[in-house]
Design a protein around this motif. Structure first.
Motif, PDB file in Angstrom:
ATOM      1  N   ILE A 152       0.854  -1.175   0.000  1.00  0.00           N
ATOM      2  CA  ILE A 152       0.000   0.000   0.000  1.00  0.00           C
ATOM      3  C   ILE A 152       0.892   1.228   0.000  1.00  0.00           C
ATOM      4  O   ILE A 152       1.874   1.290   0.744  1.00  0.00           O
ATOM      5  N   THR A 153       0.542   2.194  -0.836  1.00  0.00           N
ATOM      6  CA  THR A 153       1.221   3.488  -0.831  1.00  0.00           C
ATOM      7  C   THR A 153       0.187   4.516  -0.392  1.00  0.00           C
ATOM      8  O   THR A 153      -0.896   4.592  -0.963  1.00  0.00           O
ATOM      9  N   LEU A 154       0.498   5.283   0.619  1.00  0.00           N
ATOM     10  CA  LEU A 154      -0.409   6.298   1.134  1.00  0.00           C
ATOM     11  C   LEU A 154       0.166   7.671   0.814  1.00  0.00           C
ATOM     12  O   LEU A 154       1.329   7.952   1.115  1.00  0.00           O
ATOM     13  N   VAL A 155      -0.662   8.508   0.185  1.00  0.00           N
ATOM     14  CA  VAL A 155      -0.266   9.885  -0.097  1.00  0.00           C
ATOM     15  C   VAL A 155      -1.225  10.779   0.667  1.00  0.00           C
ATOM     16  O   VAL A 155      -2.432  10.750   0.425  1.00  0.00           O
ATOM     17  N   ALA A 156      -0.701  11.547   1.612  1.00  0.00           N
ATOM     18  CA  ALA A 156      -1.533  12.420   2.443  1.00  0.00           C
ATOM     19  C   ALA A 156      -0.861  13.781   2.575  1.00  0.00           C
ATOM     20  O   ALA A 156       0.345  13.865   2.771  1.00  0.00           O
ATOM     21  N   ALA A 157      -1.662  14.823   2.443  1.00  0.00           N
ATOM     22  CA  ALA A 157      -1.162  16.194   2.563  1.00  0.00           C
ATOM     23  C   ALA A 157      -2.360  17.137   2.616  1.00  0.00           C
ATOM     24  O   ALA A 157      -3.477  16.727   2.295  1.00  0.00           O
ATOM     25  N   PRO A 158      -2.149  18.379   3.014  1.00  0.00           N
ATOM     26  CA  PRO A 158      -3.248  19.344   3.014  1.00  0.00           C
ATOM     27  C   PRO A 158      -3.755  19.619   1.595  1.00  0.00           C
ATOM     28  O   PRO A 158      -3.078  19.336   0.606  1.00  0.00           O
ATOM     29  N   THR A 159      -4.931  20.214   1.516  1.00  0.00           N
ATOM     30  CA  THR A 159      -5.539  20.585   0.244  1.00  0.00           C
ATOM     31  C   THR A 159      -4.589  21.455  -0.579  1.00  0.00           C
ATOM     32  O   THR A 159      -3.961  22.372  -0.051  1.00  0.00           O
ATOM     33  N   GLY A 160      -4.483  21.134  -1.858  1.00  0.00           N
ATOM     34  CA  GLY A 160      -3.700  21.941  -2.781  1.00  0.00           C
ATOM     35  C   GLY A 160      -2.206  21.665  -2.779  1.00  0.00           C
ATOM     36  O   GLY A 160      -1.444  22.386  -3.414  1.00  0.00           O
ATOM     37  N   GLU A 161      -1.770  20.631  -2.093  1.00  0.00           N
ATOM     38  CA  GLU A 161      -0.330  20.354  -1.991  1.00  0.00           C
ATOM     39  C   GLU A 161       0.174  19.328  -3.005  1.00  0.00           C
ATOM     40  O   GLU A 161       1.324  18.928  -2.952  1.00  0.00           O
ATOM     41  N   GLY A 162      -0.690  18.854  -3.923  1.00  0.00           N
ATOM     42  CA  GLY A 162      -0.213  18.012  -5.013  1.00  0.00           C
ATOM     43  C   GLY A 162      -0.448  16.517  -4.867  1.00  0.00           C
ATOM     44  O   GLY A 162       0.210  15.722  -5.528  1.00  0.00           O
ATOM     45  N   LYS A 163      -1.390  16.118  -4.031  1.00  0.00           N
ATOM     46  CA  LYS A 163      -1.662  14.683  -3.875  1.00  0.00           C
ATOM     47  C   LYS A 163      -2.129  14.066  -5.185  1.00  0.00           C
ATOM     48  O   LYS A 163      -1.602  13.039  -5.613  1.00  0.00           O
ATOM     49  N   THR A 164      -3.113  14.690  -5.817  1.00  0.00           N
ATOM     50  CA  THR A 164      -3.645  14.156  -7.072  1.00  0.00           C
ATOM     51  C   THR A 164      -2.582  14.160  -8.150  1.00  0.00           C
ATOM     52  O   THR A 164      -2.416  13.172  -8.883  1.00  0.00           O
ATOM     53  N   THR A 165      -1.825  15.226  -8.263  1.00  0.00           N
ATOM     54  CA  THR A 165      -0.743  15.308  -9.254  1.00  0.00           C
ATOM     55  C   THR A 165       0.262  14.192  -9.034  1.00  0.00           C
ATOM     56  O   THR A 165       0.687  13.519  -9.982  1.00  0.00           O
ATOM     57  N   THR A 166       0.626  13.950  -7.781  1.00  0.00           N
ATOM     58  CA  THR A 166       1.582  12.890  -7.457  1.00  0.00           C
ATOM     59  C   THR A 166       1.019  11.515  -7.814  1.00  0.00           C
ATOM     60  O   THR A 166       1.703  10.698  -8.443  1.00  0.00           O
ATOM     61  N   LEU A 167      -0.229  11.255  -7.421  1.00  0.00           N
ATOM     62  CA  LEU A 167      -0.830   9.950  -7.695  1.00  0.00           C
ATOM     63  C   LEU A 167      -0.924   9.664  -9.191  1.00  0.00           C
ATOM     64  O   LEU A 167      -0.591   8.567  -9.649  1.00  0.00           O
ATOM     65  N   TYR A 168      -1.372  10.642  -9.960  1.00  0.00           N
ATOM     66  CA  TYR A 168      -1.475  10.441 -11.410  1.00  0.00           C
ATOM     67  C   TYR A 168      -0.093  10.267 -12.040  1.00  0.00           C
ATOM     68  O   TYR A 168       0.063   9.501 -12.991  1.00  0.00           O
ATOM     69  N   SER A 169       0.905  10.964 -11.534  1.00  0.00           N
ATOM     70  CA  SER A 169       2.267  10.800 -12.055  1.00  0.00           C
ATOM     71  C   SER A 169       2.789   9.398 -11.784  1.00  0.00           C
ATOM     72  O   SER A 169       3.433   8.787 -12.636  1.00  0.00           O
ATOM     73  N   ILE A 170       2.499   8.863 -10.606  1.00  0.00           N
ATOM     74  CA  ILE A 170       2.907   7.495 -10.270  1.00  0.00           C
ATOM     75  C   ILE A 170       2.182   6.494 -11.171  1.00  0.00           C
ATOM     76  O   ILE A 170       2.802   5.578 -11.720  1.00  0.00           O
ATOM     77  N   LEU A 171       0.861   6.684 -11.351  1.00  0.00           N
ATOM     78  CA  LEU A 171       0.110   5.780 -12.224  1.00  0.00           C
ATOM     79  C   LEU A 171       0.625   5.838 -13.655  1.00  0.00           C
ATOM     80  O   LEU A 171       0.748   4.809 -14.321  1.00  0.00           O
ATOM     81  N   ASP A 172       0.933   7.033 -14.131  1.00  0.00           N
ATOM     82  CA  ASP A 172       1.465   7.184 -15.481  1.00  0.00           C
ATOM     83  C   ASP A 172       2.802   6.454 -15.614  1.00  0.00           C
ATOM     84  O   ASP A 172       3.068   5.808 -16.629  1.00  0.00           O
ATOM     85  N   TYR A 173       3.622   6.528 -14.596  1.00  0.00           N
ATOM     86  CA  TYR A 173       4.923   5.846 -14.580  1.00  0.00           C
ATOM     87  C   TYR A 173       4.736   4.323 -14.630  1.00  0.00           C
ATOM     88  O   TYR A 173       5.473   3.614 -15.314  1.00  0.00           O
ATOM     89  N   LEU A 174       3.721   3.804 -13.915  1.00  0.00           N
ATOM     90  CA  LEU A 174       3.490   2.362 -13.831  1.00  0.00           C
ATOM     91  C   LEU A 174       2.606   1.813 -14.955  1.00  0.00           C
ATOM     92  O   LEU A 174       2.542   0.599 -15.151  1.00  0.00           O
ATOM     93  N   ASN A 175       1.922   2.687 -15.688  1.00  0.00           N
ATOM     94  CA  ASN A 175       0.929   2.276 -16.675  1.00  0.00           C
ATOM     95  C   ASN A 175       1.566   1.573 -17.879  1.00  0.00           C
ATOM     96  O   ASN A 175       2.368   2.157 -18.598  1.00  0.00           O
ATOM     97  N   LYS A 176       1.193   0.306 -18.058  1.00  0.00           N
ATOM     98  CA  LYS A 176       1.625  -0.504 -19.202  1.00  0.00           C
ATOM     99  C   LYS A 176       0.439  -1.362 -19.607  1.00  0.00           C
ATOM    100  O   LYS A 176      -0.393  -1.708 -18.764  1.00  0.00           O
ATOM    101  N   PRO A 177       0.339  -1.761 -20.875  1.00  0.00           N
ATOM    102  CA  PRO A 177      -0.795  -2.604 -21.292  1.00  0.00           C
ATOM    103  C   PRO A 177      -0.911  -3.913 -20.502  1.00  0.00           C
ATOM    104  O   PRO A 177      -2.003  -4.438 -20.329  1.00  0.00           O
ATOM    105  N   SER A 178       0.188  -4.414 -19.986  1.00  0.00           N
ATOM    106  CA  SER A 178       0.169  -5.686 -19.260  1.00  0.00           C
ATOM    107  C   SER A 178      -0.261  -5.542 -17.797  1.00  0.00           C
ATOM    108  O   SER A 178      -0.420  -6.536 -17.097  1.00  0.00           O
ATOM    109  N   ILE A 179      -0.451  -4.308 -17.319  1.00  0.00           N
ATOM    110  CA  ILE A 179      -0.817  -4.073 -15.922  1.00  0.00           C
ATOM    111  C   ILE A 179      -2.263  -3.586 -15.858  1.00  0.00           C
ATOM    112  O   ILE A 179      -2.639  -2.630 -16.535  1.00  0.00           O
ATOM    113  N   ASN A 180      -3.075  -4.253 -15.044  1.00  0.00           N
ATOM    114  CA  ASN A 180      -4.488  -3.912 -14.872  1.00  0.00           C
ATOM    115  C   ASN A 180      -4.614  -2.881 -13.749  1.00  0.00           C
ATOM    116  O   ASN A 180      -4.562  -3.230 -12.576  1.00  0.00           O
TER     117      ASN A 180
END
Length: 147
Positions: A70-98
């Motif tokens: 489990i990876t937990l990303v926690a921070a106050p509003t506006g500090e980049g949680k969503t940006t960080t999560l999407y960047s990690i998903l983009d890094y891990l995103n491959k056709p072979s990964i669901n």
């Protein structure tokens, strides 16, 4: 948002083409406090290395490319949680990964990722979506609650 309801509420305004406006209200002794946040639609996904993560492929794999973790990303509003999560998903995103996300709301649509939006009008819930996803042989699940 419900005008008659005297409790904290979260909502969004989607009438503009380029921006979403997130709304949060909270009753207090002086009446009610509102906070509006302006979010650019389709801002795109930032490269994880542009966010300040070390440009070290081995280190990133050690941090995010793990089974049964489990990876937990926690921070106050506006500090980049969503940006960080999407960047990690983009890094891990491959056709072979669901990859499946459950979001309230989906902020950025990503090709190759199954994104489920929680919607009060259809009575979809995080619990219900998660039950279904677990039957879909997921490799990565992202649970993200906005506001």
């Amino acid at each position: 948002m419900h005008q008659e309801k005297l409790s904290s509420q979260d909502g969004r305004i989607t009438i503009y083409n380029d921006y979403n406006i997130r709304v949060s209200s909270q009753p207090n002794v002086n009446g009610e406090k509102f906070c509006l946040r302006l979010l650019k639609k389709n801002a795109g996904i930032r490269n994880i290395f542009d966010l300040g993560f070390p440009n070290d492929e081995k280190l990133l794999k050690a941090c995010f490319d793990k089974r049964n973790s489990i990876t937990l990303v926690a921070a106050p509003t506006g500090e980049g949680k969503t940006t960080t999560l999407y960047s990690i998903l983009d890094y891990l995103n491959k056709p072979s990964i669901n990859i499946t996300t459950v979001e309230d709301p989906v902020e950025i649509r990503v090709s190759g990722i199954n994104q489920v939006e929680i919607d009060q009008t259809t009575k979809s819930t995080f619990a219900g979506a998660l039950r279904t996803i677990l039957r879909q042989d997921p490799d990565i699940i992202l649970l993200r609650r906005g506001s």
